[in-house]
Design an enzyme around this catalytic site. Structure first.
Site, PDB file in Angstrom:
ATOM      1  N   THR A  15      58.218 -39.907 -29.129  1.00  0.00           N
ATOM      2  CA  THR A  15      56.902 -39.517 -28.656  1.00  0.00           C
ATOM      3  C   THR A  15      56.147 -38.788 -29.749  1.00  0.00           C
ATOM      4  O   THR A  15      56.615 -37.796 -30.297  1.00  0.00           O
ATOM      5  CB  THR A  15      57.026 -38.623 -27.410  1.00  0.00           C
ATOM      6  OG1 THR A  15      57.802 -39.329 -26.435  1.00  0.00           O
ATOM      7  CG2 THR A  15      55.668 -38.286 -26.839  1.00  0.00           C
ATOM      8  N   ASP A  41      63.698 -48.104 -33.219  1.00  0.00           N
ATOM      9  CA  ASP A  41      63.784 -47.743 -31.806  1.00  0.00           C
ATOM     10  C   ASP A  41      62.402 -47.332 -31.313  1.00  0.00           C
ATOM     11  O   ASP A  41      61.854 -46.335 -31.767  1.00  0.00           O
ATOM     12  CB  ASP A  41      64.782 -46.592 -31.646  1.00  0.00           C
ATOM     13  CG  ASP A  41      64.937 -46.133 -30.215  1.00  0.00           C
ATOM     14  OD1 ASP A  41      64.559 -46.874 -29.295  1.00  0.00           O
ATOM     15  OD2 ASP A  41      65.444 -45.015 -30.027  1.00  0.00           O
ATOM     16  N   TYR A  46      56.201 -44.005 -25.792  1.00  0.00           N
ATOM     17  CA  TYR A  46      56.001 -43.200 -26.996  1.00  0.00           C
ATOM     18  C   TYR A  46      54.586 -43.335 -27.559  1.00  0.00           C
ATOM     19  O   TYR A  46      54.120 -42.474 -28.291  1.00  0.00           O
ATOM     20  CB  TYR A  46      56.973 -43.604 -28.105  1.00  0.00           C
ATOM     21  CG  TYR A  46      58.435 -43.390 -27.834  1.00  0.00           C
ATOM     22  CD1 TYR A  46      58.883 -42.534 -26.843  1.00  0.00           C
ATOM     23  CD2 TYR A  46      59.374 -44.063 -28.585  1.00  0.00           C
ATOM     24  CE1 TYR A  46      60.235 -42.364 -26.608  1.00  0.00           C
ATOM     25  CE2 TYR A  46      60.733 -43.891 -28.366  1.00  0.00           C
ATOM     26  CZ  TYR A  46      61.154 -43.039 -27.369  1.00  0.00           C
ATOM     27  OH  TYR A  46      62.481 -42.870 -27.160  1.00  0.00           O
ATOM     28  N   LYS A  71      62.066 -49.794 -24.645  1.00  0.00           N
ATOM     29  CA  LYS A  71      62.617 -49.223 -23.417  1.00  0.00           C
ATOM     30  C   LYS A  71      61.659 -49.392 -22.246  1.00  0.00           C
ATOM     31  O   LYS A  71      60.446 -49.406 -22.430  1.00  0.00           O
ATOM     32  CB  LYS A  71      62.901 -47.737 -23.619  1.00  0.00           C
ATOM     33  CG  LYS A  71      63.891 -47.471 -24.713  1.00  0.00           C
ATOM     34  CD  LYS A  71      64.059 -45.971 -24.900  1.00  0.00           C
ATOM     35  CE  LYS A  71      64.710 -45.683 -26.220  1.00  0.00           C
ATOM     36  NZ  LYS A  71      63.771 -45.804 -27.332  1.00  0.00           N
ATOM     37  N   HIS A 104      64.857 -46.542 -20.042  1.00  0.00           N
ATOM     38  CA  HIS A 104      64.597 -45.249 -20.671  1.00  0.00           C
ATOM     39  C   HIS A 104      65.252 -44.099 -19.907  1.00  0.00           C
ATOM     40  O   HIS A 104      65.831 -43.213 -20.504  1.00  0.00           O
ATOM     41  CB  HIS A 104      63.084 -45.023 -20.765  1.00  0.00           C
ATOM     42  CG  HIS A 104      62.695 -44.128 -21.886  1.00  0.00           C
ATOM     43  ND1 HIS A 104      61.672 -44.442 -22.731  1.00  0.00           N
ATOM     44  CD2 HIS A 104      63.178 -42.950 -22.319  1.00  0.00           C
ATOM     45  CE1 HIS A 104      61.538 -43.488 -23.636  1.00  0.00           C
ATOM     46  NE2 HIS A 104      62.446 -42.580 -23.404  1.00  0.00           N
TER      47      HIS A 104
END
Length: 113
Positions: A15, A41, A46, A71, A104
Site C-alpha cells: 500500500t 507482488d 494497493y 490478490k 488477500h
C-alpha cells in the site's frame, strides 16, 4: 496450475502512502528489477498496479522471466468479484495473465460492508 516454481523472494508493491509519488514507486520497482527481483507482488487494493504496468511496459525484463502475483480483496471472493478483480488487475498491469492469485484476507465481506 502451470507447475512453474515460485521465486523465493518477491518485491512487494505494498500500500502506497499518500506522500509517496508515482515516480518514487516506479523507480523503486525499476531498481528492484535491476537488482534481480523477478517476483513482483501486487494487489488492486494497493493502488500500484497501474504504476507497475507502466514500468513493466518499458521492457526492462521480458515477461517470460517475471512472476506476477496479485490478490483478491475481501469483497471480491465470489465468482463475479474474482473475474472483476483479475480483469482489472490485468488491465492495469498491461498483462495477459497472472502467475499467481492469492486471497488477500481469509475473511469474505459483502461489497456493501
Amino acid at each position: 496450475a502451470s507447475g512453474a516454481p515460485v521465486p523465493a523472494l518477491a518485491f512487494g508493491l505494498g500500500t502506497r502512502h499518500r506522500h509517496v509519488s508515482d515516480d518514487v514507486t516506479a523507480n523503486a520497482l525499476r531498481a528492484a528489477l535491476h537488482a534481480g527481483f523477478r517476483h513482483i507482488d501486487c494487489a488492486r487494493f494497493y493502488g500500484t498496479e497501474a504504476i507497475a504496468g507502466r514500468v513493466l511496459a518499458e521492457g526492462l525484463v521480458p515477461r517470460r522471466e517475471l512472476f506476477l502475483t496479485s490478490k483478491l480483496w475481501m469483497t471480491h471472493h465470489d465468482d463475479a468479484g474474482v473475474a472483476e478483480s483479475v480483469n482489472a488487475s490485468l488491465a492495469a498491469l498491461g498483462l495477459e495473465y497472472l502467475d499467481m492469485l492469492l486471497i488477500h484476507w481469509p475473511v469474505a465481506w459483502t461489497r456493501d460492508s
